[in-house]
Design a protein around this motif. Structure first.
Motif, mmCIF file in Angstrom:
data_model
loop_
_atom_site.group_PDB
_atom_site.id
_atom_site.type_symbol
_atom_site.label_atom_id
_atom_site.label_comp_id
_atom_site.label_asym_id
_atom_site.label_seq_id
_atom_site.Cartn_x
_atom_site.Cartn_y
_atom_site.Cartn_z
ATOM 1 N N ASP A 63 1.343 -0.516 0.518
ATOM 2 C CA ASP A 63 0.058 -0.152 -0.120
ATOM 3 C C ASP A 63 1.368 1.047 0.335
ATOM 4 N N VAL A 64 0.835 2.183 0.043
ATOM 5 C CA VAL A 64 0.881 3.924 -0.377
ATOM 6 C C VAL A 64 0.556 4.680 0.526
ATOM 7 N N ILE A 65 1.619 5.591 1.193
ATOM 8 C CA ILE A 65 1.284 6.998 1.727
ATOM 9 C C ILE A 65 1.427 8.170 0.540
ATOM 10 N N THR A 66 0.839 8.903 1.231
ATOM 11 C CA THR A 66 1.156 10.420 0.530
ATOM 12 C C THR A 66 1.664 10.779 2.368
ATOM 13 N N SER A 67 2.130 12.147 1.996
ATOM 14 C CA SER A 67 2.732 13.073 3.133
ATOM 15 C C SER A 67 2.283 14.540 3.015
ATOM 16 N N THR A 68 3.045 15.564 4.281
ATOM 17 C CA THR A 68 3.243 16.212 3.755
ATOM 18 C C THR A 68 4.376 17.180 4.349
ATOM 19 N N HIS A 69 4.053 18.643 5.195
ATOM 20 C CA HIS A 69 5.633 19.077 4.928
ATOM 21 C C HIS A 69 5.937 18.516 6.702
ATOM 22 N N ARG A 70 4.723 17.117 7.197
ATOM 23 C CA ARG A 70 5.663 17.406 9.069
ATOM 24 C C ARG A 70 5.453 15.226 8.349
#
Length: 328
Positions: A63-70
């Motif tokens: 599975d894949v995740i996307t993230s942020t500046h944190r």
């Protein structure tokens, strides 16, 4: 709903270890930045460890995740190593992004993490696109998209969630609601009481969860992931949490009331989970202390590893950069 008593000791201790790994990684990085030993800047997640760990524990390796500046907590929870991340922060060639991403763009797609996107809300339409790719390829995979409460007022939030909704895409939209978009309290930018209430406008299921309870986060994420795999997604999860550090390294947090910060520190996820493990699962405090010590050694080794790695070669500056010729 699964009974926490049925979860194995190994699984429970694994949750604890990953949260401690995130906390100690962040604390060491903060010190290194304040000492001027690292380039760039940082946005850290102390106090929010349960959101990353609980969600990623419900995902499969593919599975894949996307993230942020944190993104540091998300990366460690998804399986990136302290070594490759510390090397990245030191701008070394052996970093997970070859030293070119730094703190706000950390990731490793081979381990299921798209390099983080620092634009607020920028990864939400991308997550919908990833979910669409899974659907077209008929792959039994899910994308978990992390973002903060501030992102839910961006147009990208509406576009990405709406697209995922109309096509039933396998995306779990994970809002880490820590009450503040930088220094602005969520109550000043939203009239409804919960971010999860916004899901009604897209006709999708949502849930508000105690984001400092790692088992509650895991259970909510597990149900959401299962729903997406069955073709009944997407789902919006609002995880109510709090960062017990500044928005960025120069933030003194003067906008956070003292009593609010004290309550947040008293309910931070690692201390809470220690009590759950010792009181409800017969885990000895000594076993948890040993995990703390082992994690500290891993962080020490990661720092030493990063310091000794080769710097990025200036001749490699354009490698991996795509361009287009413009005809006159």
């Amino acid at each position: 709903m699964s009974d926490p008593k049925e979860l194995s000791r190994e699984f429970l201790l694994g949750l604890y270890e990953r949260m401690v790994l995130i906390r100690q990684f962040e604390e060491r990085v903060k010190l290194l930045f304040l000492e001027g030993q690292m380039p760039g800047t940082i946005h850290q997640c102390q106090g929010q460890e349960a959101t990353a760990v609980g969600v990623c524990a419900a995902l499969r390796p593919d599975d894949v995740i996307t993230s942020t500046h944190r993104p540091h907590g998300h990366a460690l929870a998804k399986g990136l190593t302290p070594n490759e991340m510390m090397a990245e922060l030191f701008a070394k060639d052996t970093g997970c992004c070859r030293g070119k991403g730094g703190s706000m763009h950390i990731g490793n797609l081979e381990k299921g993490m798209v390099p983080a996107i620092a634009i607020v809300g920028g990864a939400i339409p991308l997550a919908a696109g990833i979910g669409l790719a899974f659907r077209i390829r008929k792959e039994d995979r899910v994308c978990a998209c992390f973002f903060g409460d501030g992102a839910t007022s961006e147009g990208a939030f509406h576009e990405g969630v709406n697209l995922a909704a109309i096509w039933d895409l396998p995306v779990v939209f994970v809002c880490e609601n820590n009450l503040y978009g930088a220094s602005t309290h969520v109550s000043k930018v939203m009239r409804i009481p919960h971010v999860a209430d916004r899901a009604a406008g897209y006709g999708i299921r949502s849930q508000t969860v105690d984001g400092n309870d790692v088992l509650a986060v895991y259970e909510a994420a597990r149900q959401a992931v299962d729903q997406c795999r069955e073709g009944r997604g997407p789902v919006l999860l609002e995880l109510e949490t709090y960062r017990i550090t500044g928005h960025s390294r120069r933030d003194p947090c003067a906008y956070q009331p003292k009593d609010e910060r004290e309550r947040a520190k008293a309910s931070e996820p690692i201390g809470r989970f220690r009590k759950v493990l010792t009181q409800n699962h017969s885990v000895e405090a000594a076993a948890l202390d040993e995990i703390d010590k082992t994690v500290e050694q891993r962080i020490d080794e990661a720092v030493e590893y990063a310091r000794t790695q080769p710097d990025v070669d200036v001749n490699d500056l354009t490698a991996g950069v795509f361009g287009r010729e413009v005809c006159a």
